[in-house]
Design an enzyme around this catalytic site. Sequence first.
Site, short mmCIF file in Angstrom:
data_model
loop_
_atom_site.label_atom_id
_atom_site.label_comp_id
_atom_site.label_asym_id
_atom_site.label_seq_id
_atom_site.Cartn_x
_atom_site.Cartn_y
_atom_site.Cartn_z
N GLY A 1 -18.49 -25.85 -1.48
CA GLY A 1 -19.94 -25.90 -1.69
C GLY A 1 -20.49 -24.58 -2.19
N THR B 1 -25.66 -25.23 7.67
CA THR B 1 -25.01 -23.96 7.36
C THR B 1 -25.83 -22.87 8.02
OG1 THR B 1 -24.17 -24.65 5.23
CG2 THR B 1 -24.68 -22.32 5.45
C1 SD4 Z 1 -22.51 -27.08 1.50
N1 SD4 Z 1 -24.54 -25.87 1.80
O1 SD4 Z 1 -21.31 -27.00 1.71
C2 SD4 Z 1 -23.44 -26.47 2.48
C3 SD4 Z 1 -23.80 -27.56 3.40
C4 SD4 Z 1 -24.70 -27.23 4.46
O2 SD4 Z 1 -26.65 -26.25 5.13
O3 SD4 Z 1 -24.46 -27.59 5.56
N2 SD4 Z 1 -25.76 -26.56 4.20
O4 SD4 Z 1 -22.98 -27.69 0.56
#
Ligand code: SD4
Length: 325
Positions: free
Chosen positions: A212, A182
């Site tokens: 998320g 992210t």
């Molecule tokens: C999530 N936090 O959807 C995000 C995932 C991610 O770096 O790629 N975080 O849980």
Amino acid sequence: MKICHLYLILISIAFFSGCASDNSKEKIEKKVVKPVVISTWNHGIPANQEAWKILSNGGNALDAVEKGVRTAEANPDVQTVGLGGFPDREGKVTLDACIMDHHNNCGSVAFLQHIKHPISVARKVMEETPHVMLVGEGALKFALEQGFGKENLLTEKTKKAYEAWLVTSDYKPVINIENHDTISMLALDENNNLSGACTTSGASWKMHGRVGDSPIIGAGLFLDNEIGAAAATGMGEAMIKTAGSAMVVELMRHGRSPYEACKEVVERIYKIYKGQPDLEWLQVGFIALNKQGEYGSYCLRPGFNYAIQTNTIKNELINADYKIQ
Ligand code: SD4
């Protein structure tokens, strides 16, 4: 002899107290450095570059974070954000994003499909509606009404990766590969105002409909313009369970440095997951920036890095400190 010794001791005390005051002066100078921009992972470098164009010209933090994270959303090689993001278990790319400014205004979209720049839709939610969050079909309808184009976000590369995953359909995200990336960005502008943005395609191979932490104000992103800002990356469920980013800001309010605050929340997450099978694929990381321009980060496992740029630091990547191997 004794007088001579005393003289030496006095000279030493004077010397070392001089050093100490120099150090503390340096610390204070560090505190007033602004503007500052900090963002997660390698793709934070081009994102910071874009944000810096705005910040270094006296622009505001809100524009900087929006423009900054759009670079990752538009890049098909970043397979965890926007165009080219990994799809869910049904092969659909669904995006989450949120943005927040120094007045506590915020906007968010979740489970949004077909729109390359969810961060800009989130900003429109903040500025053009009486609401904070729009999801799914409603978010898409709103985006189209606002003039955003409808696109296919599944690239050949991510389609192939999805087809390969379908063979086993096993949901065990690979640490630092399938549960991260992210882009979260925090900025402090010349007017001493903070803003933050967070955008993602979420966890790869998630259940259809899963949302998320990234679009959840308080979990994936939070700021208080009197105190500081924090944002997250990693397995979103853990950030939601702990109100992670809001907690980092609260800990800074109670005197923790950005590093200490991030560390304390990661410790809390570790405590929750310790002994559970989910710990096997758990990675979480926070970045934080306080009102004085001090920044810090902490994550659960090695592998998380962030990009930082200030007037004195020329956009560099830093490996975050971590708790477990
Ligand atoms: C999530 N936090 O959807 C995000 C995932 C991610 O770096 O790629 N975080 O849980």
